[in-house]
Design a protein around this motif. Structure first.
Motif, PDB file in Angstrom:
ATOM      1  N   LEU A  16     -19.185 -32.490  19.258  1.00 27.42           N
ATOM      2  CA  LEU A  16     -17.755 -32.415  18.980  1.00 27.42           C
ATOM      3  C   LEU A  16     -16.968 -32.185  20.263  1.00 27.42           C
ATOM      4  N   GLY A  17     -17.475 -31.327  21.129  1.00 28.89           N
ATOM      5  CA  GLY A  17     -16.822 -31.093  22.417  1.00 28.89           C
ATOM      6  C   GLY A  17     -16.770 -32.339  23.267  1.00 28.89           C
ATOM      7  N   ARG A  24      -8.038 -38.902  24.556  1.00 27.95           N
ATOM      8  CA  ARG A  24      -6.896 -38.550  25.383  1.00 27.95           C
ATOM      9  C   ARG A  24      -6.057 -37.429  24.778  1.00 27.95           C
ATOM     10  N   GLY A  25      -5.999 -37.342  23.477  1.00 25.70           N
ATOM     11  CA  GLY A  25      -5.119 -36.375  22.843  1.00 25.70           C
ATOM     12  C   GLY A  25      -5.791 -35.091  22.430  1.00 25.70           C
ATOM     13  N   VAL A  30      -5.618 -29.308  20.194  1.00 26.83           N
ATOM     14  CA  VAL A  30      -5.861 -27.878  20.376  1.00 26.83           C
ATOM     15  C   VAL A  30      -4.545 -27.105  20.261  1.00 26.83           C
ATOM     16  N   LYS A  31      -3.476 -27.631  20.859  1.00 32.85           N
ATOM     17  CA  LYS A  31      -2.172 -26.979  20.750  1.00 32.85           C
ATOM     18  C   LYS A  31      -1.684 -26.956  19.307  1.00 32.85           C
ATOM     19  N   ASN A  36      -0.669 -23.883  14.404  1.00 31.43           N
ATOM     20  CA  ASN A  36      -0.840 -23.684  12.966  1.00 31.43           C
ATOM     21  C   ASN A  36      -1.407 -22.306  12.656  1.00 31.43           C
ATOM     22  N   LEU A  37      -2.375 -21.847  13.430  1.00 28.25           N
ATOM     23  CA  LEU A  37      -2.966 -20.541  13.193  1.00 28.25           C
ATOM     24  C   LEU A  37      -1.977 -19.415  13.477  1.00 28.25           C
ATOM     25  N   VAL A  38      -1.169 -19.557  14.517  1.00 25.07           N
ATOM     26  CA  VAL A  38      -0.170 -18.534  14.830  1.00 25.07           C
ATOM     27  C   VAL A  38       0.892 -18.478  13.735  1.00 25.07           C
ATOM     28  N   VAL A  39       1.364 -19.633  13.295  1.00 26.13           N
ATOM     29  CA  VAL A  39       2.360 -19.669  12.222  1.00 26.13           C
ATOM     30  C   VAL A  39       1.776 -19.089  10.934  1.00 26.13           C
TER      31      VAL A  39
END
Length: 86
Positions: A16-17, A24-25, A30-31, A36-39
């Protein structure tokens, strides 16, 4: 038997890594996942702050991950589980 599961986990995570690094994206993914986790954490904290009895969901990594991945249906799942189990 447990060594086979560990080897399978390590090999699948490394594949997966490799796939994420070759695309490219991957940094945007990751961002997006981190956002999503922070929200989801803030939403759960806000629901705890409201202090409504049926919205009293525990804040832990499992509930944050569930809400971050599933979104609004995940919130419904957590409310239903909290209502039926507790």
């Amino acid at each position: 038997m447990s060594y086979a599961w560990v080897i399978l986990l390590v090999s699948s995570l490394s594949l997966l890594g490799i796939v994420l690094l070759k695309t490219r994206g991957w940094m945007q993914f990751v961002k997006y996942a981190a956002l999503n986790l922070v929200v989801a954490g803030f939403v759960l904290y806000f629901l705890r702050f409201l202090d409504v009895e049926f919205l009293n969901i525990a804040i832990n990594p499992y509930t944050i991950f569930t809400l971050g991945v599933l979104g609004l249906p995940g919130l419904g799942l957590l409310v239903a589980l909290n209502y039926t189990l507790f």
